[in-house]
Design a protein around this motif. Structure first.
Motif, PDB file in Angstrom:
ATOM      1  N   UNK A  95      56.484  35.610  69.248  1.00  0.00           N
ATOM      2  CA  UNK A  95      55.521  35.814  70.128  1.00  0.00           C
ATOM      3  C   UNK A  95      55.148  34.761  71.021  1.00  0.00           C
ATOM      4  N   UNK A 112      61.215  49.355  60.653  1.00  0.00           N
ATOM      5  CA  UNK A 112      60.774  49.363  62.021  1.00  0.00           C
ATOM      6  C   UNK A 112      62.307  48.907  62.726  1.00  0.00           C
ATOM      7  N   UNK A 130      67.082  41.604  69.658  1.00  0.00           N
ATOM      8  CA  UNK A 130      65.992  40.345  69.757  1.00  0.00           C
ATOM      9  C   UNK A 130      64.731  41.280  70.617  1.00  0.00           C
ATOM     10  N   UNK A 132      60.577  40.429  71.465  1.00  0.00           N
ATOM     11  CA  UNK A 132      59.868  39.250  71.860  1.00  0.00           C
ATOM     12  C   UNK A 132      58.684  39.593  72.536  1.00  0.00           C
ATOM     13  N   UNK A 134      55.099  38.845  74.798  1.00  0.00           N
ATOM     14  CA  UNK A 134      54.226  37.462  75.555  1.00  0.00           C
ATOM     15  C   UNK A 134      52.842  38.018  75.588  1.00  0.00           C
ATOM     16  N   UNK A 135      51.853  37.217  75.230  1.00  0.00           N
ATOM     17  CA  UNK A 135      50.489  37.458  75.381  1.00  0.00           C
ATOM     18  C   UNK A 135      49.644  36.379  75.144  1.00  0.00           C
ATOM     19  N   UNK A 136      48.319  36.847  74.507  1.00  0.00           N
ATOM     20  CA  UNK A 136      47.561  35.933  74.188  1.00  0.00           C
ATOM     21  C   UNK A 136      47.142  36.183  72.708  1.00  0.00           C
TER      22      UNK A 136
ATOM     23  N   UNK B 108      63.185  53.726  75.409  1.00  0.00           N
ATOM     24  CA  UNK B 108      62.577  53.449  74.164  1.00  0.00           C
ATOM     25  C   UNK B 108      61.435  54.455  74.094  1.00  0.00           C
ATOM     26  N   UNK B 115      54.422  51.336  67.917  1.00  0.00           N
ATOM     27  CA  UNK B 115      54.650  50.724  66.601  1.00  0.00           C
ATOM     28  C   UNK B 115      55.180  49.450  66.748  1.00  0.00           C
ATOM     29  N   UNK B 116      55.614  49.095  67.670  1.00  0.00           N
ATOM     30  CA  UNK B 116      56.213  47.884  67.853  1.00  0.00           C
ATOM     31  C   UNK B 116      54.774  46.732  68.202  1.00  0.00           C
ATOM     32  N   UNK B 117      54.042  47.116  68.914  1.00  0.00           N
ATOM     33  CA  UNK B 117      52.821  46.401  68.879  1.00  0.00           C
ATOM     34  C   UNK B 117      52.050  46.371  67.688  1.00  0.00           C
ATOM     35  N   UNK B 120      52.296  43.206  65.287  1.00  0.00           N
ATOM     36  CA  UNK B 120      51.199  41.866  65.652  1.00  0.00           C
ATOM     37  C   UNK B 120      50.182  41.645  64.857  1.00  0.00           C
ATOM     38  N   UNK B 125      47.480  39.993  71.362  1.00  0.00           N
ATOM     39  CA  UNK B 125      47.367  40.875  72.375  1.00  0.00           C
ATOM     40  C   UNK B 125      48.741  40.568  73.186  1.00  0.00           C
ATOM     41  N   UNK B 126      49.552  41.605  73.131  1.00  0.00           N
ATOM     42  CA  UNK B 126      50.569  41.380  73.807  1.00  0.00           C
ATOM     43  C   UNK B 126      50.779  42.123  75.352  1.00  0.00           C
ATOM     44  N   UNK B 127      50.888  41.408  76.216  1.00  0.00           N
ATOM     45  CA  UNK B 127      51.123  41.920  77.777  1.00  0.00           C
ATOM     46  C   UNK B 127      52.396  42.385  77.930  1.00  0.00           C
ATOM     47  N   UNK B 128      53.380  41.719  77.352  1.00  0.00           N
ATOM     48  CA  UNK B 128      54.666  42.243  77.611  1.00  0.00           C
ATOM     49  C   UNK B 128      55.531  42.225  76.074  1.00  0.00           C
ATOM     50  N   UNK B 129      56.216  43.374  76.219  1.00  0.00           N
ATOM     51  CA  UNK B 129      57.365  43.437  75.074  1.00  0.00           C
ATOM     52  C   UNK B 129      58.630  43.299  75.621  1.00  0.00           C
ATOM     53  N   UNK B 130      59.734  42.594  74.989  1.00  0.00           N
ATOM     54  CA  UNK B 130      61.112  42.494  75.443  1.00  0.00           C
ATOM     55  C   UNK B 130      61.917  42.837  74.300  1.00  0.00           C
ATOM     56  N   UNK B 131      62.749  43.841  74.670  1.00  0.00           N
ATOM     57  CA  UNK B 131      63.531  44.456  73.479  1.00  0.00           C
ATOM     58  C   UNK B 131      64.984  44.300  73.915  1.00  0.00           C
ATOM     59  N   UNK B 132      65.959  43.408  73.359  1.00  0.00           N
ATOM     60  CA  UNK B 132      67.295  43.578  73.886  1.00  0.00           C
ATOM     61  C   UNK B 132      68.428  43.744  72.686  1.00  0.00           C
TER      62      UNK B 132
END
Lengths: 142, 142
Positions: A95, A112, A130, A132, A134-136, B108, B115-117, B120, B125-132
């Motif tokens: 995060x 998961x 991977x 990740x 991003x946020x607060x 996805x 579920x990913x969120x 946390x 508080x996630x504004x973006x999620x990256x999955x690769x």
DNA sequence: GAATGGATTTAGAATAATTCTAATTCCTAC
DNA sequence: GTAGGAATTAGAATTATTCTAAATCCATTC
């Protein structure tokens, strides 16, 4: 005393991987294990120099590459920001706090992770995932 | 005819975002929409030059930045490799084929994203999620 | 329709993280 | 103790990207 115990444990981890436990590798590894705040190579270089002022940046990069190749440390990348280094070897997500710039490890249940693999079409075989965010993050409750 | 229709649709997408539809922006955007293979800035530059030989690399970077800022194109990063550009605006993951170097979009399900969120900790508080994913993909069945 | 001014484009310089090179130093094994 | 490979080092090189400053474009106002 704790320090020497740690030092020998650290040495063992290097030798167990077939690596020569050079002073440079030990201090680089030690610095990464001691302060797990996902430092960049530059930050590691600065921390290492305080203990070993003659070490060079190239050596820090060499040691990091060796540690990564041997699975003792993981690289963490986000966008194209400088690579960060993480001694947490469990599968986990990251995060990135937009406010502080800090990076926090996030535990991901194995169940998961398995579901994530499930989104791949047939014939796709992932050797690495991977994840990740991003946020607060709310400030730590002290 | 299809081309002019596409061109005006493309123009509309720029103006709808409040952007001046300059020839450079249009050709950069068009190139990204036409061949959705996640090109790098250099690759985009090469493709664009064949249609507009006088365009500069700086302009390509400027246009890309503008398109990204306005949500018309997304950046895709993997490790510290050059940034790639993707016109697929749906939330999706990426699969990096180690063998071919190709990048594939992976759908996805919204349910899984939720579920990913959920992994946390409270207060995050996630504004973006990256999955690769990285791995090998079976060759296309032709 | 010309002048103004802000947005856009451009070429090339600058930046920054990382890698490379070649020489030196260090160890390990004989 | 010596030979040879591994590791370290300083500095140069690389590379994707950003910056700078000048030129150009274009919409608006007079």
């Amino acid at each position: 005393m704790a320090t020497s115990l740690e030092s020998s444990a650290l040495t063992k981890r290097l030798t167990d991987s077939g690596l020569r436990p050079t002073p440079q590798r030990e201090v680089v590894f030690k610095v990464i294990l001691e302060k797990r705040d996902h430092p960049t190579a530059d930050e590691i270089f600065a921390r290492v120099k305080s203990q070993m002022p003659t070490i060079s940046l190239a050596t820090v990069y060499n040691c990091l590459e060796t540690l990564v190749q041997n699975g003792l440390v993981r690289q963490v990348n986000f966008d194209r920001a400088p690579t960060r280094y993480c001694p947490n070897l469990h599968e986990h997500a990251h995060f990135h706090d937009e406010t502080t710039g800090e990076v926090h490890d996030i535990d991901v249940p194995a169940e998961l992770l398995a579901k994530l693999r499930g989104v791949l079409p047939p014939g796709y075989d992932a050797s690495a995932i991977e994840l990740s965010f991003r946020g607060k993050a709310a400030p730590e409750t002290n």
